[in-house]
Design an enzyme around this catalytic site. Structure first.
Site, mmCIF file in Angstrom:
data_model
loop_
_atom_site.group_PDB
_atom_site.id
_atom_site.type_symbol
_atom_site.label_atom_id
_atom_site.label_comp_id
_atom_site.label_asym_id
_atom_site.label_seq_id
_atom_site.Cartn_x
_atom_site.Cartn_y
_atom_site.Cartn_z
ATOM 1 N N ASP A 78 69.197 67.598 38.456
ATOM 2 C CA ASP A 78 68.569 68.927 38.375
ATOM 3 C C ASP A 78 67.583 69.064 37.220
ATOM 4 O OD1 ASP A 78 70.117 69.729 40.473
ATOM 5 O OD2 ASP A 78 71.643 70.717 39.240
ATOM 6 N N ASP A 112 86.946 84.033 -15.311
ATOM 7 C CA ASP A 112 85.532 83.763 -15.051
ATOM 8 C C ASP A 112 84.848 83.238 -16.311
ATOM 9 O OD1 ASP A 112 82.600 84.571 -14.119
ATOM 10 O OD2 ASP A 112 83.871 84.772 -12.350
ATOM 11 N N ASP A 113 83.578 83.532 -16.461
ATOM 12 C CA ASP A 113 82.757 83.043 -17.564
ATOM 13 C C ASP A 113 83.336 83.502 -18.916
ATOM 14 O OD1 ASP A 113 80.636 82.042 -18.978
ATOM 15 O OD2 ASP A 113 79.115 83.166 -17.903
ATOM 16 N N LYS A 125 85.693 78.234 -9.335
ATOM 17 C CA LYS A 125 84.478 78.938 -8.921
ATOM 18 C C LYS A 125 83.309 78.172 -9.519
ATOM 19 C CE LYS A 125 82.122 83.388 -9.593
ATOM 20 N NZ LYS A 125 82.325 84.796 -9.967
ATOM 21 N N TRP A 126 82.546 77.500 -8.679
ATOM 22 C CA TRP A 126 81.429 76.663 -9.122
ATOM 23 C C TRP A 126 80.159 77.495 -9.002
ATOM 24 C CZ3 TRP A 126 81.491 70.802 -8.926
ATOM 25 C CH2 TRP A 126 80.237 70.259 -9.258
ATOM 26 N N ASP A 127 79.591 77.832 -10.148
ATOM 27 C CA ASP A 127 78.445 78.740 -10.170
ATOM 28 C C ASP A 127 77.168 77.965 -10.457
ATOM 29 O OD1 ASP A 127 77.118 81.169 -10.080
ATOM 30 O OD2 ASP A 127 78.483 82.141 -11.493
ATOM 31 N N MET A 128 76.038 78.608 -10.217
ATOM 32 C CA MET A 128 74.728 77.994 -10.473
ATOM 33 C C MET A 128 73.742 79.143 -10.591
ATOM 34 S SD MET A 128 71.734 76.687 -9.003
ATOM 35 C CE MET A 128 70.852 75.182 -8.858
ATOM 36 N N ASN A 129 73.299 79.405 -11.833
ATOM 37 C CA ASN A 129 72.663 80.690 -12.103
ATOM 38 C C ASN A 129 71.175 80.656 -12.431
ATOM 39 O OD1 ASN A 129 74.505 82.874 -11.730
ATOM 40 N ND2 ASN A 129 75.784 81.909 -13.289
ATOM 41 N N CYS A 168 79.428 79.605 -5.533
ATOM 42 C CA CYS A 168 78.746 80.802 -5.992
ATOM 43 C C CYS A 168 77.440 80.345 -6.638
ATOM 44 C CB CYS A 168 79.624 81.527 -7.012
ATOM 45 S SG CYS A 168 78.852 82.990 -7.716
ATOM 46 N N ASP A 177 76.227 89.186 -6.141
ATOM 47 C CA ASP A 177 76.569 89.834 -7.410
ATOM 48 C C ASP A 177 76.438 91.344 -7.285
ATOM 49 O OD1 ASP A 177 77.132 87.517 -8.709
ATOM 50 O OD2 ASP A 177 75.316 87.449 -9.922
HETATM 51 C C1 GLA Z 1 77.154 84.778 -11.861
HETATM 52 C C2 GLA Z 1 78.227 85.048 -10.821
HETATM 53 C C3 GLA Z 1 79.122 86.170 -11.317
HETATM 54 C C4 GLA Z 1 79.736 85.770 -12.630
HETATM 55 C C5 GLA Z 1 78.663 85.441 -13.632
HETATM 56 C C6 GLA Z 1 79.251 84.878 -14.905
HETATM 57 O O1 GLA Z 1 76.255 85.825 -11.952
HETATM 58 O O2 GLA Z 1 77.676 85.340 -9.579
HETATM 59 O O3 GLA Z 1 80.119 86.445 -10.356
HETATM 60 O O4 GLA Z 1 80.581 84.664 -12.434
HETATM 61 O O5 GLA Z 1 77.734 84.498 -13.124
HETATM 62 O O6 GLA Z 1 78.299 84.584 -15.845
#
Ligand code: GLA
Length: 703
Positions: free
Chosen positions: A43, A347-348, A457-461, A506, A528
């Site tokens: 087909d 957290d931080d 919680k692995w963040d990258m800002n 995150c 956030d």
């Molecule tokens: C980022 C994260 C928040 C918090 C801050 C800490 O902005 O999204 O949830 O963890 O960093 O500095």
């Protein structure tokens, strides 16, 4: 076997869809079909073989090639563009051979060769039969004796049925403002969405969905429940590109892959370059079925621990910001535990010298003033209270004010002699470097080995600037790819060494949510922005691709207490519940209400995690919105409805339920009588909600 060879090509069939490609009479590897599965292999159409249009457009321009390369009289977007060492930039690919492997996922590999240069391109097609998804990637092999310079290498080109007109749905945003859906008609030219940020980003997301443009009179548009949708995504966490091209000859195609912006790769003799995978599928049940197909696939195939529902957590960030210490955290933990919270996250602000965001990233030892005996006394107290302990880290970053930076200023991404632009007072470590990767693995390996940490919680800002790499092993622009490969190595190694840990992805909220990183992470933070009405919208948008059971939206103290605790919980309960309010300031009544809501959430959590999502009314379109989660066996469901702001006497329409067994009878909490699934779906459920009220109702099938 879902992949079969035909006399002129290959037929890839999944449970409900089919994809056909073949070699046309002119010898080109050509796309022939993508849509519903048809009754008989005969087909499907043959690979097209268009003739020329005029001197200005020869067949090269008109043929829907599977993986067009830069060559010939072609002006369409190619998938591959390169330079040979002698300066030639023309590549001709002719069909070589194929292999078909049935296991573990049926795979077709097609090799194509250039007749003059020792360059081989292998296209990989994998059929994820049960999930109605096809996976594609490409490998470029330099079998010659001198390097080849790659300038663009995409993963795939996805062709839509020719002569249609389509609309593109995609997601755009910013930090604090993720998850805005766009739906726009495509016309001749290229619509490009991309990231140039070394991160998949808050701004665009690496996925697409197309339905028919109803204004063209060539077929109806799709909605949640019906209509045709072609959709796809890229499994990559760095810079990427999606180019939706409509040619002057009625062909719509979506190129997807690594971003070629500032990209270069020196392919050494004897080496290969393999692209990330692109996954794509077709739905004839609208955007709702598209999402349910993605959800099942992400849960079963992408996520590292598919069957694990996510714990209810408390994260003290919104409460204490950087001002953390052992007594303040123990105090919050002691309030959180009796509410039914299962995980306490610090957290931080916990590491040495970190009093605000200007210092200390890179120095991952507990601050001796805040935690004089390290983190273990807090962890032990949290454990005694019956909760697991979790910790925030941001491994890829370094503060210029840190011991790590003083010791290794050369480890950051930079151009020598040029400014190093800080963002949030931080610089990015070059994870392309093996020594940086090894250092990070050793640091966090030790942290996890010495503490009973069950959640990271692995963040990258921040995003990249000055993307330089002095002493890069290949082309300096390889940073764009090698950084992400390094990130995957660091995260993957830590994950495999510490299988007890749950990993949250995150990046300033939802800044790096993609199919690449979600192979390593168990859940992600949406944003956030803690406003619950924004979370409603974001839940809806992110659920286009992501299963709600891994999506975390805060229960937070909104700046103006205009939304009840119940409303805020109901929003969060549609995904992973994480509380972010200042618990010490919650009244006894609020704590009691939270305890009851958490107990309810524990009962419905298997449905949120493993159920089928039906979006009944979108909060993007309606101030009265609703969604439901149905058990795969249709024995039960849970419904959430939210009313934001409407004129006071506005009559609410009945909610037409979805996903129930039409022939079974269902009882809905608070309703006087049971009705058939068909009745609930056909005539609906009438609710009465005031402004900024919400409800959660359980639905049970009668025995
Ligand atoms: C980022 C994260 C928040 C918090 C801050 C800490 O902005 O999204 O949830 O963890 O960093 O500095």
């Amino acid at each position: 076997m879902p992949i079969t060879a035909t006399h002129d090509g290959w037929l890839i069939e999944t449970a409900h869809t089919a994809y056909v490609l073949g070699i046309n009479p002119a010898g080109a590897l050509t796309h022939a079909y993508w849509g519903p599965r048809l009754p008989d292999p005969g087909d499907y159409p043959a690979p097209p073989n268009p003739g020329p249009w005029s001197a200005f457009n020869n067949p090269g321009q008109l043929t829907p090639e599977e993986y067009p390369v830069y060559a010939d009289l072609k002006f369409i977007e190619p998938c591959l563009k390169l330079s040979f060492a002698d300066g030639v930039r023309d590549l001709r690919l002719s069909f070589g051979a194929t292999t078909l492997d049935p296991d573990p996922v049926p795979t077709l590999q097609i090799t194509l060769h250039d007749p003059t240069y020792a360059l081989v391109v292998t296209l990989h097609y994998r059929a994820h039969e049960r999930y109605d998804l096809i996976e594609r990637s490409a490998t470029i092999s330099n079998q010659g004796t001198v390097p080849v310079h790659l300038e663009r290498v995409w993963s795939a080109l996805w062709h839509l049925p020719t002569h249609g007109r389509y609309r593109l749905r995609h997601m755009v945003g910013r930090h604090m403002d993720e998850g805005n859906l766009r739906h726009e008609p495509l016309s001749e030219g290229v619509k490009s969405i991309e990231s140039r940020r070394l991160s998949s980003s808050h701004h665009h997301s690496p996925w697409f969905a197309l339905d028919r443009d109803p204004t063209a009179g060539l077929g109806p548009a799709a909605d949640e429940d019906q209509g045709e949708v072609w959709f796809g995504a890229l499994a990559w966490s760095g810079s990427w590109q999606i180019a939706a091209e409509v040619t002057d000859f009625g062909s719509t195609r979506i190129g997807i892959g690594l971003n070629d912006w500032d990209f270069a790769w020196r392919l050494e003799p004897g080496s290969n370059f393999t692209t990330p995978s692109s996954y794509a599928g077709y739905s004839d049940g609208g955007f709702g079925l598209m999402s349910r197909r993605w959800h099942r696939f992400v849960r079963d195939i992408i996520l590292p621990q598919p069957s694990q529902p996510q714990p209810i957590f408390y994260n003290s960030w919104e409460a204490t910001l950087f001002d953390v210490d052992e007594p303040s955290q123990i105090r919050l933990a002691e309030i959180a535990a009796p509410l039914g919270v299962e995980l306490f996250v610090l957290d931080d602000g916990w590491f040495i010298g970190r009093h605000d965001d200007t210092t200390a990233l890179g120095d991952w030892q507990p601050d001796p003033q805040k935690f004089p005996n390290g983190l273990n006394p807090l962890i032990e107290r949290v454990n005694q209270l019956g909760m697991a302990f979790g910790l925030w880290i941001e491994p890829e970053m370094v503060s210029p004010k840190s011991a790590l930076y003083r010791a290794h200023p050369d480890w950051v991404i930079h151009f020598p002699g040029r400014p190093r632009t800080e963002s949030r007072n931080q610089l990015i470590l070059n994870l392309g470097r093996p020594d940086v990767q090894d250092y990070l693995i050793a640091q966090f390996d030790q942290l996890l080995a010495n503490h009973n940490i069950r959640f990271i919680k692995w963040d990258m800002n921040r995003n990249v600037s000055e993307p330089g790499w002095p002493d890069a092993p290949g082309a300096p622009q390889e940073l764009w790819v090698r950084y992400i490969e390094g990130l995957y190595r660091v995260w993957g190694t830590l994950r495999s060494r510490h299988p007890q840990v749950i990993w949250q992805n995150c990046s300033g909220g939802g800044g790096r949510v993609d199919l690449g990183l979600m192979r390593l992470a168990d859940q992600f933070q949406l944003s956030d922005n803690i406003d619950p009405t924004r979370f409603l919208l974001m839940h809806e948008s992110f659920s286009q691709l992501w299963p709600p059971g891994i999506t975390h939206a805060w229960v937070a103290d909104v700046p103006e207490p205009y939304l009840s605790l119940r409303f805020r919980f109901h929003v969060s309960m549609g995904g992973v519940v994480g509380i972010g309010g200042h618990l010490a300031r919650w009244t006894a009544a609020e704590r009691a209400e939270a305890t009851a809501l958490i107990a309810q959430y524990k009962q419905i959590r298997p449905l949120i995690h493993g159920g089928e999502l039906y979006r009944l009314r979108s909060p993007h379109a309606h101030a009265y919105s609703a969604r439901m989660y149905v058990a795969p066996d249709q024995s039960e469901a849970v419904l959430f409805a939210f009313r934001t702001h409407l004129l006071p006497r506005t009559p609410l329409p009945p909610l037409l339920l979805r996903g129930l067994d039409p022939t079974a009878r269902y009882q809905i909490e608070g309703q006087p009588a049971s009705r058939s699934g068909r009745a609930w779906m056909q005539t609906g459920l009438q609710l009465d909600l005031a402004n900024f009220e919400s409800c959660m109702l359980r639905i049970q099938r009668e025995a």
